[in-house]
Design an enzyme around this catalytic site. Structure first.
Site, PDB file in Angstrom:
ATOM      1  CG  ASP A  11      -1.985  -1.145   1.059  1.00 16.91           C
ATOM      2  OD1 ASP A  11      -2.410  -1.419  -0.074  1.00 16.91           O
ATOM      3  OD2 ASP A  11      -2.349  -1.751   2.079  1.00 16.91           O
ATOM      4  CE  LYS A  33      -4.009  -6.165  -0.201  1.00 20.14           C
ATOM      5  NZ  LYS A  33      -4.633  -4.920  -0.663  1.00 20.14           N
ATOM      6  CG  ASP A  60      -7.355  -5.906  -2.618  1.00 19.74           C
ATOM      7  OD1 ASP A  60      -8.532  -6.245  -2.805  1.00 19.74           O
ATOM      8  OD2 ASP A  60      -6.957  -5.370  -1.562  1.00 19.74           O
ATOM      9  CE  LYS A  62     -10.865  -4.702  -0.537  1.00 22.08           C
ATOM     10  NZ  LYS A  62      -9.503  -4.178  -0.684  1.00 22.08           N
ATOM     11  CG  ASP A  65     -19.658  -0.874 -12.441  1.00 24.00           C
ATOM     12  OD1 ASP A  65     -20.819  -0.733 -12.881  1.00 24.00           O
ATOM     13  OD2 ASP A  65     -18.795   0.013 -12.498  1.00 24.00           O
ATOM     14  CB  ILE A  66     -23.769  -3.239 -14.242  1.00 20.58           C
ATOM     15  CG1 ILE A  66     -22.803  -2.669 -15.294  1.00 20.58           C
ATOM     16  CG2 ILE A  66     -24.629  -2.138 -13.641  1.00 20.58           C
ATOM     17  CD1 ILE A  66     -23.503  -2.102 -16.525  1.00 20.58           C
ATOM     18  CG  ASN A  68     -20.679  -6.078 -20.189  1.00 26.64           C
ATOM     19  OD1 ASN A  68     -20.254  -7.129 -20.661  1.00 26.64           O
ATOM     20  ND2 ASN A  68     -20.363  -4.890 -20.689  1.00 26.64           N
ATOM     21  CB  THR A  69     -18.955  -2.659 -15.835  1.00 26.50           C
ATOM     22  OG1 THR A  69     -19.903  -2.074 -16.727  1.00 26.50           O
ATOM     23  CG2 THR A  69     -17.791  -1.722 -15.629  1.00 26.50           C
ATOM     24  CB  THR A 119     -10.930  -7.379   7.951  1.00 18.92           C
ATOM     25  OG1 THR A 119     -10.054  -6.634   7.109  1.00 18.92           O
ATOM     26  CG2 THR A 119     -11.026  -8.795   7.459  1.00 18.92           C
ATOM     27  NE  ARG A 180      -2.395  -4.309  12.099  1.00 11.80           N
ATOM     28  CZ  ARG A 180      -2.820  -4.304  10.827  1.00 11.80           C
ATOM     29  NH1 ARG A 180      -2.703  -5.378  10.077  1.00 11.80           N
ATOM     30  NH2 ARG A 180      -3.346  -3.209  10.306  1.00 11.80           N
ATOM     31  NE  ARG A 210      -2.335  -0.531   8.034  1.00 12.93           N
ATOM     32  CZ  ARG A 210      -3.550  -0.102   8.355  1.00 12.93           C
ATOM     33  NH1 ARG A 210      -3.712   1.129   8.804  1.00 12.93           N
ATOM     34  NH2 ARG A 210      -4.597  -0.888   8.227  1.00 12.93           N
TER      35      ARG A 210
HETATM   36  O1  C5P Z   1      -1.993  -2.850   6.679  1.00 14.53           O
HETATM   37  P1  C5P Z   1      -2.982  -3.976   6.740  1.00 14.53           P
HETATM   38  O2  C5P Z   1      -2.360  -5.305   7.100  1.00 14.53           O
HETATM   39  O3  C5P Z   1      -4.199  -3.639   7.591  1.00 14.53           O
HETATM   40  O4  C5P Z   1      -3.466  -4.111   5.236  1.00 14.53           O
HETATM   41  C1  C5P Z   1      -4.536  -4.953   4.868  1.00 14.53           C
HETATM   42  C2  C5P Z   1      -4.701  -4.907   3.403  1.00 14.53           C
HETATM   43  O5  C5P Z   1      -5.750  -5.796   3.050  1.00 14.53           O
HETATM   44  C3  C5P Z   1      -5.089  -3.536   2.835  1.00 14.53           C
HETATM   45  O6  C5P Z   1      -4.452  -3.419   1.571  1.00 14.53           O
HETATM   46  C4  C5P Z   1      -6.601  -3.617   2.662  1.00 14.53           C
HETATM   47  O7  C5P Z   1      -7.050  -2.851   1.569  1.00 14.53           O
HETATM   48  C5  C5P Z   1      -6.793  -5.097   2.377  1.00 14.53           C
HETATM   49  N1  C5P Z   1      -8.098  -5.650   2.712  1.00 14.53           N
HETATM   50  C6  C5P Z   1      -8.640  -5.604   3.961  1.00 14.53           C
HETATM   51  N2  C5P Z   1      -9.885  -6.143   4.210  1.00 14.53           N
HETATM   52  C7  C5P Z   1     -10.553  -6.729   3.230  1.00 14.53           C
HETATM   53  C8  C5P Z   1      -9.993  -6.798   1.950  1.00 14.53           C
HETATM   54  C9  C5P Z   1      -8.743  -6.253   1.721  1.00 14.53           C
HETATM   55  O8  C5P Z   1      -8.016  -5.107   4.889  1.00 14.53           O
HETATM   56  N3  C5P Z   1     -11.708  -7.304   3.491  1.00 14.53           N
END
Ligand code: C5P
Length: 230
Positions: A11, A33, A60, A62, A65-66, A68-69, A119, A180, A210
């Site tokens: 990120d 990712k 990632d 995510k 949308d409709i 087809n898109t 999450t 974590r 992180r």
């Molecule tokens: O820094 P951290 O470990 O919290 O990063 C989690 C990563 O997972 C972020 O890139 C976040 O966009 C992604 N993510 C998430 N929860 C989801 C789907 C993806 O935290 N349900």
């Protein structure tokens, strides 16, 4: 094929920062990712650079949308050669089935997974959206819809992994962010889990941002987490 279950969430806000992080990591020990922040600023270039360095990439974005898109966006991702791509299960079964069938028709082996409930969201956040089931119940509902739509797996919290494996079977892949170490800060995540517990609960892949990217030495932290599995 990488045997490590770790996917490092890159990120970062610019290509240089992303490549500096990637250059400090070993493609045999993790996948990368690429999310909305990095892809919006760098586009496909960052995916190409990661591929050139030998990393498999989870794109990632995510999509939501409709049908087809959504399906065409999934195909664009597959054209970049990514290992995995995702959409929101709440886009519905029509969008999921169309995306999967177009991938199959095109002969792509990109894995397609769906996001259930982010999450970072708690039961009260869902209530605010007019969803009066618990996060756990809503995850089960969306994950079941995802499996019935023929997708490869879902993104969910490791706290829900055990329940989902029991109900949806071993083959259905579980990708879990919100990871974590006991010594890390939770930041904005709510439904968190340690790497070891996440694997024990049945997670197939752990998305770690992180906790690794914010470490003084990301590669050392990656090793620390991998060693903890043995
Ligand atoms: O820094 P951290 O470990 O919290 O990063 C989690 C990563 O997972 C972020 O890139 C976040 O966009 C992604 N993510 C998430 N929860 C989801 C789907 C993806 O935290 N349900």
């Amino acid at each position: 094929m990488v045997s490590s279950p770790i996917i490092v969430a890159v990120d970062k806000h610019d290509l240089n920062g992303a490549l500096t992080l990637a250059d400090g990591l070993d493609p045999k020990l993790c996948r990368l990712k690429v999310g909305k922040e990095l892809f919006t600023i760098c586009g496909p270039k960052v995916v190409q650079e990661f591929h050139q360095r030998g990393f498999e990439v989870f794109l990632d974005l995510k999509f939501h949308d409709i049908p087809n898109t959504t399906a065409q966006a999934v195909l664009s991702a597959a054209d970049m050669g990514v290992w995995m791509v995702n959409l929101h299960a709440s886009a519905g079964s029509k969008a999921m089935m169309l995306a999967k069938s177009r991938l199959q028709a095109g002969g792509y082996n990109t894995m397609l997974i769906a996001v259930t409930v982010l999450t970072s969201m708690s039961d009260s956040d869902l209530m605010e959206l007019g969803i009066f089931s618990t996060a756990k119940d809503h995850v089960l509902k969306l994950a079941t819809l995802t499996k019935n739509s023929g997708l490869d797996g879902v993104v969910c919290s490791a706290q829900e992994a055990q329940m989902l494996k029991q109900v949806l079977g071993q083959e259905f892949k579980l990708i879990t962010p919100g990871i974590r170490l006991a010594t890390d800060s939770a930041d904005d995540q709510h439904r968190i889990c340690t790497p070891k517990d996440a694997l024990a609960n049945g997670s197939d892949y752990l998305v770690i941002g992180r906790s690794i990217t914010g470490a003084n030495n990301p590669n050392e932290k990656l090793h620390l987490i991998l060693n903890d599995f043995n």
